[in-house]
Design an enzyme around this catalytic site. Structure first.
Site, PDB file in Angstrom:
ATOM      1  N   GLU A 125       0.829  -1.222   0.000  1.00  0.00           N
ATOM      2  CA  GLU A 125       0.000   0.000   0.000  1.00  0.00           C
ATOM      3  C   GLU A 125       0.854   1.259   0.000  1.00  0.00           C
ATOM      4  OE1 GLU A 125      -2.677   0.945  -1.073  1.00  0.00           O
ATOM      5  OE2 GLU A 125      -3.007  -1.200  -1.094  1.00  0.00           O
TER       6      GLU A 125
HETATM    7  C1  FAD Z   1       2.317  -9.844   0.592  1.00  0.00           C
HETATM    8  C2  FAD Z   1       2.121  -8.768  -0.407  1.00  0.00           C
HETATM    9  C3  FAD Z   1       0.840  -8.421  -0.786  1.00  0.00           C
HETATM   10  C4  FAD Z   1       0.641  -7.426  -1.748  1.00  0.00           C
HETATM   11  N1  FAD Z   1      -0.633  -7.150  -2.193  1.00  0.00           N
HETATM   12  C5  FAD Z   1      -0.786  -6.361  -3.285  1.00  0.00           C
HETATM   13  C6  FAD Z   1      -2.078  -6.229  -3.911  1.00  0.00           C
HETATM   14  O1  FAD Z   1      -3.076  -6.780  -3.451  1.00  0.00           O
HETATM   15  N2  FAD Z   1      -2.169  -5.494  -5.046  1.00  0.00           N
HETATM   16  C7  FAD Z   1      -1.090  -4.872  -5.604  1.00  0.00           C
HETATM   17  O2  FAD Z   1      -1.240  -4.239  -6.629  1.00  0.00           O
HETATM   18  N3  FAD Z   1       0.139  -4.965  -5.021  1.00  0.00           N
HETATM   19  C8  FAD Z   1       0.316  -5.696  -3.885  1.00  0.00           C
HETATM   20  N4  FAD Z   1       1.555  -5.822  -3.311  1.00  0.00           N
HETATM   21  C9  FAD Z   1       2.674  -5.087  -3.881  1.00  0.00           C
HETATM   22  C10 FAD Z   1       3.152  -3.961  -2.980  1.00  0.00           C
HETATM   23  O3  FAD Z   1       2.199  -2.948  -2.912  1.00  0.00           O
HETATM   24  C11 FAD Z   1       4.515  -3.512  -3.536  1.00  0.00           C
HETATM   25  O4  FAD Z   1       5.442  -4.511  -3.196  1.00  0.00           O
HETATM   26  C12 FAD Z   1       4.939  -2.176  -2.994  1.00  0.00           C
HETATM   27  O5  FAD Z   1       4.104  -1.179  -3.502  1.00  0.00           O
HETATM   28  C13 FAD Z   1       6.381  -1.818  -3.344  1.00  0.00           C
HETATM   29  O6  FAD Z   1       6.676  -2.078  -4.670  1.00  0.00           O
HETATM   30  P1  FAD Z   1       7.980  -2.956  -5.033  1.00  0.00           P
HETATM   31  O7  FAD Z   1       7.895  -4.199  -4.236  1.00  0.00           O
HETATM   32  O8  FAD Z   1       8.079  -3.091  -6.482  1.00  0.00           O
HETATM   33  O9  FAD Z   1       9.164  -2.097  -4.491  1.00  0.00           O
HETATM   34  P2  FAD Z   1       9.957  -0.924  -5.259  1.00  0.00           P
HETATM   35  O10 FAD Z   1       9.001   0.013  -5.879  1.00  0.00           O
HETATM   36  O11 FAD Z   1      10.988  -1.535  -6.131  1.00  0.00           O
HETATM   37  O12 FAD Z   1      10.651  -0.199  -4.033  1.00  0.00           O
HETATM   38  C14 FAD Z   1      11.780  -0.738  -3.342  1.00  0.00           C
HETATM   39  C15 FAD Z   1      12.217   0.237  -2.256  1.00  0.00           C
HETATM   40  O13 FAD Z   1      12.608   1.476  -2.856  1.00  0.00           O
HETATM   41  C16 FAD Z   1      11.885   2.553  -2.316  1.00  0.00           C
HETATM   42  N5  FAD Z   1      11.553   3.507  -3.379  1.00  0.00           N
HETATM   43  C17 FAD Z   1      11.037   3.250  -4.594  1.00  0.00           C
HETATM   44  N6  FAD Z   1      10.860   4.390  -5.279  1.00  0.00           N
HETATM   45  C18 FAD Z   1      11.273   5.388  -4.479  1.00  0.00           C
HETATM   46  C19 FAD Z   1      11.316   6.806  -4.603  1.00  0.00           C
HETATM   47  N7  FAD Z   1      10.887   7.431  -5.703  1.00  0.00           N
HETATM   48  N8  FAD Z   1      11.794   7.532  -3.557  1.00  0.00           N
HETATM   49  C20 FAD Z   1      12.203   6.919  -2.428  1.00  0.00           C
HETATM   50  N9  FAD Z   1      12.174   5.585  -2.256  1.00  0.00           N
HETATM   51  C21 FAD Z   1      11.708   4.828  -3.269  1.00  0.00           C
HETATM   52  C22 FAD Z   1      10.615   1.954  -1.715  1.00  0.00           C
HETATM   53  O14 FAD Z   1      10.113   2.724  -0.641  1.00  0.00           O
HETATM   54  C23 FAD Z   1      11.101   0.585  -1.267  1.00  0.00           C
HETATM   55  O15 FAD Z   1      11.641   0.683   0.027  1.00  0.00           O
HETATM   56  C24 FAD Z   1       1.766  -6.764  -2.309  1.00  0.00           C
HETATM   57  C25 FAD Z   1       3.056  -7.102  -1.898  1.00  0.00           C
HETATM   58  C26 FAD Z   1       3.243  -8.098  -0.986  1.00  0.00           C
HETATM   59  C27 FAD Z   1       4.657  -8.476  -0.616  1.00  0.00           C
END
Ligand code: FAD
Length: 597
Positions: A441
């Protein structure tokens, strides 16, 4: 096995005595909720969570979800029956308008139930929680036909909802999204692409699953301005709502993960699935934000909920576990040792949890009330003010309640010593389950950026200025009030820190955006400490009034006042540390060469 008792009395105290719920009797759906009715609703909610959901929490963790060769997914034993009971009890439809088969009751009560359900069984609570989020998005942005077709069955709990944003190359940065929507010529679209990490993407709890999917219509602009929202049912639905053939969407696999094993986290493959546009083309993020904002409050509640259940079990353990003697002399000389609750360090951990839980509950419920006002009030100025507060405080709630909620599960685990690390005691599950709330989220770093980069400057700073003004007006008369000044003065000092930090951002972030990024996390936490402090001031005010009028509640109110004092002495001073960090800027952080990491 850990136990759980829903904090019904505390919720009633917060709603009735602190937030003056009855003041809002003019809002639609509020008039019928007298204190008696509210008490009955919350008692029923608590009972269901304690008796039906909590006993399934460890089972869900151990058994997990299973994907079968035909791509179907089964949830842990007992989840289906619990979901039926949850739906039949009307808990999904509580705040859904009556014209769509709901009960039209305040969303605030739904949020209170969400806390209980998430404490009892977070993995389970996510299934109906996602349905509620999808319902909110459809009610706001769906057309009449879509509302008629989907909302009543979802409100009834016969169909469930999901949100599909994330793709392998597209997490935080939704502009990278590639799932494609091709017009079929009949007004609908073919959706093709892969979504990952989709909570409740496939399961056996409901007859149909209504996926809300972000995709890019062919030829749409690149980036976030070219994203549209589609409703894609697992089974296609005819005009009367009867289930038709299977749509081209299926679960490719489920993730093996750290916690929330009872919730199926799915890779979802869309192979030319038929989807229907929700709202305007290329305005999908706007529509999805309704679901995301609702989900952010729900996730904030998950942080609090895990902290609460972990605290309850730690407090119980600390009263029973005998180790060592009190520093001031044996408290229980008849026993071989005193219970560990006599030790100041154990009390530190317990009080940090308690002081967080009780104020965070009030903070979250007051945000839910703002959501009710924003959606239901007939007074434009009240709606605007509530919407401003909610917009400003949502990232604070999500980031701070989940960060501290997780920290508290670790503290609770610490109270149990080695037993906290052992499965059967259940504490390590709370730690594992709570961890995800800081990531999904919008990871908490992104919440902090949203707060500093979007919410502070929005509308010329209207929301933050109103927050400063309202808080100063609350505190000013209390600072000279003999009974209240020891609560009001520290919060005023913390508010000054927040104002200084805001001023620092205004002076240093425009010319150098890295300063905003470097300050944002500390700013979010500084804000959170102030907001929890404000809540403790309100709680202390209510506690004093009750003490004076209702002697039978005096003992409980004294406990509130002591906990408030602990918060002021031990937790609120963190605002100064945060301000100091913020004021150092980004230079050191950004100077280290990448290859040195
Ligand atoms: C168990 C689980 C359930 C989930 N359920 C859903 C769901 O129902 N629907 C759905 O759509 N998604 C879902 N997700 C996905 C989740 O919302 C994403 O994992 C999350 O939004 C982060 O995206 P990412 O994993 O690609 O991380 P990334 O976007 O790659 O980020 C990695 C790190 O970099 C940081 N970061 C990235 N960009 C920036 C920036 N511009 N400035 C500063 N820091 C930054 C982030 O804060 C994070 O710490 C789920 C994930 C999990 C693990």
């Amino acid at each position: 096995m850990p136990s759980y008792k829903a904090p019904v009395d505390d919720t009633l105290f917060l709603l009735n005595d602190v937030l003056n719920f009855q003041r809002f009797g003019n809002l639609p759906g509020f008039a019928d909720v007298t204190p008696d009715v509210m008490s009955q609703i919350l008692l029923e909610a608590g009972k269901l969570c304690e008796e039906a959901l909590a006993p399934l929490n460890q089972i869900g963790d151990e058994k997990g979800c299973k994907r079968h060769d035909d791509a179907s997914v089964s949830t842990p034993p007992g989840f289906k029956e619990a979901h039926d009971a949850f739906a039949q009890g009307g808990w999904i439809s509580l705040a859904v308008p009556e014209e769509y088969g709901g009960q039209g009751l305040p969303y605030t009560l739904s949020m209170a139930m969400n806390e209980f359900a998430s404490s009892a069984n977070m993995s389970f609570a996510m299934y109906p929680g996602l349905t509620q989020g999808a319902l909110a998005a459809l009610l706001r942005h769906g057309d009449d036909e879509q509302k008629k077709l989907y909302v009543p069955k979802m409100a009834e709990g016969r169909w469930s909802g999901t949100m599909n944003l994330t793709e392998p190359q597209c997490g935080t940065d939704l502009g990278l999204l590639t799932t494609k929507a091709t017009p079929r010529g009949d007004g609908s679209y073919s959706i093709t692409g892969q979504k990952i990490f989709i909570s409740a993407g496939e399961h056996d709890l409901t007859e149909n699953i209504v996926h809300l999917v972000l995709a890019r219509i062919e030829g749409a602009p690149a980036g976030v301005k070219g994203i549209s929202l589609f409703v894609v049912p697992k089974f296609l639905v005819d005009g009367d709502g009867a289930l038709g053939p299977r749509n081209g969407v299926s679960c490719g696999s489920i993730e093996e993960k750290m916690g929330i094993h009872g919730n199926a986290t799915c890779v979802m493959n869309y192979d030319g699935a038929q989807g229907f546009l929700v709202g305007e083309a290329n305005r999908g993020l706007n529509a999805m934000f309704v679901m995301m904002n609702e989900a952010r409050l729900g996730v904030a509640m998950q942080g609090l909920a895990q902290s609460e259940v972990a605290y309850q079990n730690a407090a119980q353990y600390a009263k029973e576990r005998l180790q060592g003697r009190a520093l001031s002399g044996a408290k229980d000389p008849g026993k071989p040792a005193d219970p560990i609750i006599v030790h100041p360090d154990v009390r530190r951990m317990l009080l940090e949890m308690k002081a967080f839980n009780e104020a965070a509950r009030g903070f979250a419920l007051s945000a839910a009330l703002d959501s009710d006002i924003a959606h239901r009030s007939d007074d434009a100025a009240s709606r605007q003010a509530a919407e401003d507060r909610l917009g400003l405080l949502t990232p604070v709630l999500k980031g701070v309640l989940t960060d501290l909620g997780f920290e508290n599960t670790v503290k609770a685990q610490q109270v149990l010593g080695g037993h906290g690390y052992i499965r059967e005691w259940g504490m390590e599950q709370f730690v594992r389950d709570a961890r995800i709330s800081m990531i999904y989220e919008g990871a908490n770093g992104i919440q902090a950026l949203d707060l500093v980069g979007r919410k502070l400057p929005r509308d010329g700073g209207r929301a933050i200025m109103a927050y400063f003004k309202d808080t100063a007006e609350l505190l000013a008369p209390l600072e000279s009030d003999e009974a209240m000044k020891s609560f009001a003065a520290p919060v005023k000092a913390a508010l000054d820190d927040l104002q200084k930090a805001t001023m620092w951002l205004m002076q240093n972030a425009m010319a150098k955006p890295d300063n905003a990024g470097a300050a944002s996390y500390d700013y979010m936490h500084l804000f959170g400490r102030v907001a929890l402090g404000v809540m403790w001031v309100k709680i202390a005010q209510a506690a004093m009034a009750i003490k004076a009028q209702e002697p039978e509640r005096a003992e409980l109110m004294d406990a509130k006042l002591l906990t408030a004092r602990f918060y002021m002495e031990r937790m609120l001073p963190e605002t100064r540390l945060r301000l100091t960090r913020i004021s150092t800027g980004a230079d050191t952080m950004m100077s280290l060469a990448e290859e040195m990491f």
